[in-house]
Scaffold this motif. Structure first.
Motif, PDB file in Angstrom:
ATOM      1  N   ILE A  31      74.333 -55.330  35.317  1.00 43.37           N
ATOM      2  CA  ILE A  31      73.964 -55.518  36.791  1.00 43.37           C
ATOM      3  C   ILE A  31      72.713 -54.615  36.929  1.00 43.37           C
ATOM      4  CG2 ILE A  31      74.163 -54.742  39.082  1.00 43.37           C
ATOM      5  CD1 ILE A  31      77.081 -54.641  38.667  1.00 43.37           C
ATOM      6  N   ASP A  32      72.179 -53.891  36.211  1.00 38.54           N
ATOM      7  CA  ASP A  32      70.749 -52.654  36.169  1.00 38.54           C
ATOM      8  C   ASP A  32      70.083 -53.771  35.921  1.00 38.54           C
ATOM      9  OD1 ASP A  32      72.731 -51.001  37.317  1.00 38.54           O
ATOM     10  OD2 ASP A  32      72.801 -49.950  35.399  1.00 38.54           O
ATOM     11  N   LEU A  66      81.948 -62.695  35.632  1.00 32.70           N
ATOM     12  CA  LEU A  66      82.443 -61.090  36.390  1.00 32.70           C
ATOM     13  C   LEU A  66      81.265 -60.634  35.086  1.00 32.70           C
ATOM     14  CD1 LEU A  66      85.610 -60.929  37.001  1.00 32.70           C
ATOM     15  CD2 LEU A  66      83.798 -61.399  38.449  1.00 32.70           C
ATOM     16  N   THR A 109      76.748 -57.249  44.242  1.00 31.23           N
ATOM     17  CA  THR A 109      76.954 -55.993  43.837  1.00 31.23           C
ATOM     18  C   THR A 109      78.331 -55.149  45.146  1.00 31.23           C
ATOM     19  OG1 THR A 109      75.131 -54.617  44.367  1.00 31.23           O
ATOM     20  CG2 THR A 109      75.170 -55.820  41.874  1.00 31.23           C
ATOM     21  N   ASP A 121      78.827 -55.903  33.866  1.00 30.12           N
ATOM     22  CA  ASP A 121      79.099 -54.539  34.085  1.00 30.12           C
ATOM     23  C   ASP A 121      77.814 -54.419  34.162  1.00 30.12           C
ATOM     24  OD1 ASP A 121      77.063 -55.067  31.647  1.00 30.12           O
ATOM     25  OD2 ASP A 121      79.172 -54.765  30.513  1.00 30.12           O
ATOM     26  N   GLU A 122      78.150 -53.173  34.214  1.00 24.05           N
ATOM     27  CA  GLU A 122      77.569 -52.583  35.320  1.00 24.05           C
ATOM     28  C   GLU A 122      75.746 -52.509  34.692  1.00 24.05           C
ATOM     29  OE1 GLU A 122      77.699 -51.441  37.797  1.00 24.05           O
ATOM     30  OE2 GLU A 122      80.056 -51.768  38.018  1.00 24.05           O
ATOM     31  N   LYS A 123      75.625 -52.269  33.018  1.00 20.12           N
ATOM     32  CA  LYS A 123      74.633 -52.329  32.119  1.00 20.12           C
ATOM     33  C   LYS A 123      73.924 -54.396  32.203  1.00 20.12           C
ATOM     34  CE  LYS A 123      76.141 -49.602  29.007  1.00 20.12           C
ATOM     35  NZ  LYS A 123      76.326 -49.299  27.381  1.00 20.12           N
ATOM     36  N   SER A 129      79.599 -57.951  40.173  1.00 16.17           N
ATOM     37  CA  SER A 129      80.630 -56.522  39.509  1.00 16.17           C
ATOM     38  C   SER A 129      81.653 -57.074  39.779  1.00 16.17           C
ATOM     39  CB  SER A 129      80.067 -55.521  40.234  1.00 16.17           C
ATOM     40  OG  SER A 129      80.258 -55.435  41.434  1.00 16.17           O
ATOM     41  N   HIS A 130      82.769 -56.266  38.772  1.00 12.94           N
ATOM     42  CA  HIS A 130      84.662 -56.044  39.052  1.00 12.94           C
ATOM     43  C   HIS A 130      84.830 -55.382  40.439  1.00 12.94           C
ATOM     44  CE1 HIS A 130      83.723 -56.758  34.597  1.00 12.94           C
ATOM     45  NE2 HIS A 130      85.241 -57.652  34.714  1.00 12.94           N
ATOM     46  N   SER A 131      83.676 -55.041  40.839  1.00 16.20           N
ATOM     47  CA  SER A 131      84.039 -53.892  41.824  1.00 16.20           C
ATOM     48  C   SER A 131      84.225 -54.641  42.997  1.00 16.20           C
ATOM     49  CB  SER A 131      83.891 -52.272  42.455  1.00 16.20           C
ATOM     50  OG  SER A 131      81.528 -53.127  41.678  1.00 16.20           O
TER      51      SER A 131
END
Length: 358
Positions: A104-105, A98, A52, A100-102, A77-79
């Protein structure tokens, strides 16, 4: 007057300069770069990774993640993935997934994945260094620099894109210190500098500024005492990853060349210095031979140079040179070229009187 913190985030080192305008005192430190530490953390782990963070310097980090993706699962994450490449299809082609944020959480704390955070600005570590020097994290302004290739449009070389960005800005004003951006002024194309500016807000300073390290190096090397009264001057900053050579007339850039340090030889560097001063350097030729790029506003003539000043951690490359090289030390330290450039740019930005160090 102000207390200022300058941080040059390079490929090999992170250079720190503190300056108190009220007392005129300054203090400094040189530490391993964030990219070296993060790459080391990756190599020190085993198995799957959950990566991340934000875009940071690539190089060893990119290489470490690609190696890991060859025999384990790497989720990013993409960022954070922008560190590796701005083309996400290229990142996926390297075997990196890759998410998404969900997702990752949901995976945070999952023991199947070792967590890795990508960031150039490491607030906790920086605070420890500053406090280790005996100072509180209490600054009126913080200024940071790093090299930013820019986020090129699809189908455009990132090196050509970077060249065009700087050509446009320097044609408008050949003063590299004007390319210091407040955190709300960072051009959208400079995605790494933008990420650094956002991260630097956690350092608690009233103001945050960022600058490309090449522009900071030119500004800083021109502050070397040998540059005064020896105009025009050729300055070189031979850094861990990139070498910058520029012809400066007072504070103005007549032209510059950027090269990957690992690819340049003494013979080629000496020839480049002559080509740059004589106005024979060409951006497309530099790219074709593996260099990083070039900009030329006008020629000054090699014989007209008042001095050739070399700084940077890899300047030993010039040791055998027969050219009249002067070993520069802006503010008394070969490693402070970028931070001195940041301070000078900040001084000009704020309209402060000149700061003289002998």
């Amino acid at each position: 007057m102000g207390r200022f913190l300058m941080i040059d985030i390079g490929a090999g080192t992170m250079d720190i300069l503190l300056y108190d305008a009220a007392t005129g005192e300054h203090f400094k430190a040189v530490a391993p770069s964030p990219v070296r530490l993060v790459a080391g953390r990756i190599d020190a782990t085993q198995g799957n990774l959950l990566v991340t963070g934000v875009e940071m310097g690539g190089g060893p980090v990119t290489a470490a993640l690609r190696r890991r993706a060859a025999d384990a699962e790497v989720l990013m994450s993409h960022s954070a993935a922008a560190t590796l490449h701005h083309d996400m299809a290229r990142v996926r082609d390297w075997g990196i997934r890759l998410i998404d944020e969900k997702a990752i959480d949901r995976l945070a704390g999952d023991e199947r994945y070792a967590p890795i955070v990508l960031e150039d600005v490491q607030p906790v570590r920086i605070a420890r260094i500053i406090e280790g020097l005996g100072f509180p994290m209490n600054f009126d302004a913080v200024a940071l620099c790093a090299q930013d290739h820019g986020a090129a449009p699809q189908g455009v070389s990132h090196l050509d894109f970077r060249h065009n960005l700087f050509q446009t800005m320097l044609d408008r004003s050949p003063l590299p210190h004007t390319l210091l951006f407040r955190d709300d002024e960072v051009p959208p194309a400079f995605t790494r500098l933008g990420a650094m500016a956002r991260g630097a807000r956690e350092l608690g300073a009233a103001e945050v500024y960022v600058m490309d390290s090449g522009m900071a190096a030119m500004t800083g090397a021109a502050q070397d005492p040998h540059a005064r009264g020896a105009q025009p001057v050729m300055i070189l900053d031979v850094a861990t990853s990139h070498t910058v050579a520029a012809v400066m007339e007072q504070d103005r850039v007549a032209g510059f060349v950027e090269y990957h340090t690992r690819d340049i030889t003494l013979e080629r560097l000496e020839a480049l210095l002559r080509e740059l001063a004589e106005g024979r350097v060409r951006h497309d030729r530099i790219l074709a031979e593996g260099g990083h790029g070039a900009y030329l506003r006008h020629a000054v003539g090699f014989d007209a140079l008042g001095a050739i000043i070399a700084t940077g951690p890899k300047r030993g490359l010039l040791g055998p040179s027969r050219l009249p090289i002067i070993w520069g030390a802006p503010w008394g330290d070969n490693m402070m070229t970028g931070t001195v450039g940041l301070l000078e740019a900040l001084r000009c930005r704020k309209g402060m009187p000149p700061i003289r160090y002998l």
